[in-house]
Design a protein around this motif. Structure first.
Motif: not given
Length: 182
Positions: A147-153, A158-163
């Protein structure tokens, strides 16, 4: 918008193939950052596949994926992602008052332990570029290692999308900017 929004009849064969793959999947339509990425059909093809995992196939329940998306939308003040995903998050049961605090870049209080763990992990990672052992342990207790790995993913995707949306000045058509008061 800094890049032209391409119509289907303007596309190369590679662009049409990437477009067709997007609309054949669970999204059913081209939208948002995909019109930006369409200028590089390989980016669209590969990015869309990562997005399918991040949004629909990770170990996170949809409620937590939507929270991750909104954390990045708020961090980047990305209006399009906020407008699209805030109603979904609310319909999934994410607390509206906590989301409003998140939108305003104020400390948010989430009632569910897993939401709180996602929020605290993301906020610490974004603010300090580190994750303390205690924060990590709390996140693993609430979400498991996967779950932690997936949070980071999800945060990274979504950072790529936002950028992409911020760089190429893509705003939602006809929608008010939810970050105008920040």
């Amino acid at each position: 918008m800094r890049l032209a929004k391409l119509a289907y009849d303007q596309l190369s064969d590679a662009q049409k193939s990437a477009w067709d793959a997007v609309v054949a999947g669970p999204r059913k339509k081209m939208h948002g950052p995909f019109f930006i990425w369409l200028h590089s059909p390989e980016l669209l093809s590969r990015g869309e596949k990562l997005g399918l995992y991040a949004r629909f196939h990770s170990s996170l329940p949809p409620r937590l994926s939507e929270l991750c998306i909104l954390i990045m939308a708020s961090h980047w003040k990305c209006a399009g992602e906020w407008v699209d995903h805030a109603p979904i998050a609310r319909s999934q049961g994410v607390d509206a008052d906590a989301l409003e605090a998140l939108r305003l870049a104020r400390p948010a209080k989430f009632g569910q332990a897993d939401e709180s763990a996602v929020y605290e992990l993301a906020q610490e990672l974004l603010a300090t570029r580190e994750v303390a052992d205690a924060t990590y342990a709390k996140a693993v207790a609430a979400l498991g290692e996967r779950g932690v790995l997936d949070v980071v993913a999800v945060l990274g995707y979504y950072s790529l999308i936002a950028m992409s949306m911020k760089t190429f000045a893509q705003l939602p058509e006809g929608a008010p900017n939810p970050f105008a008061d920040r």
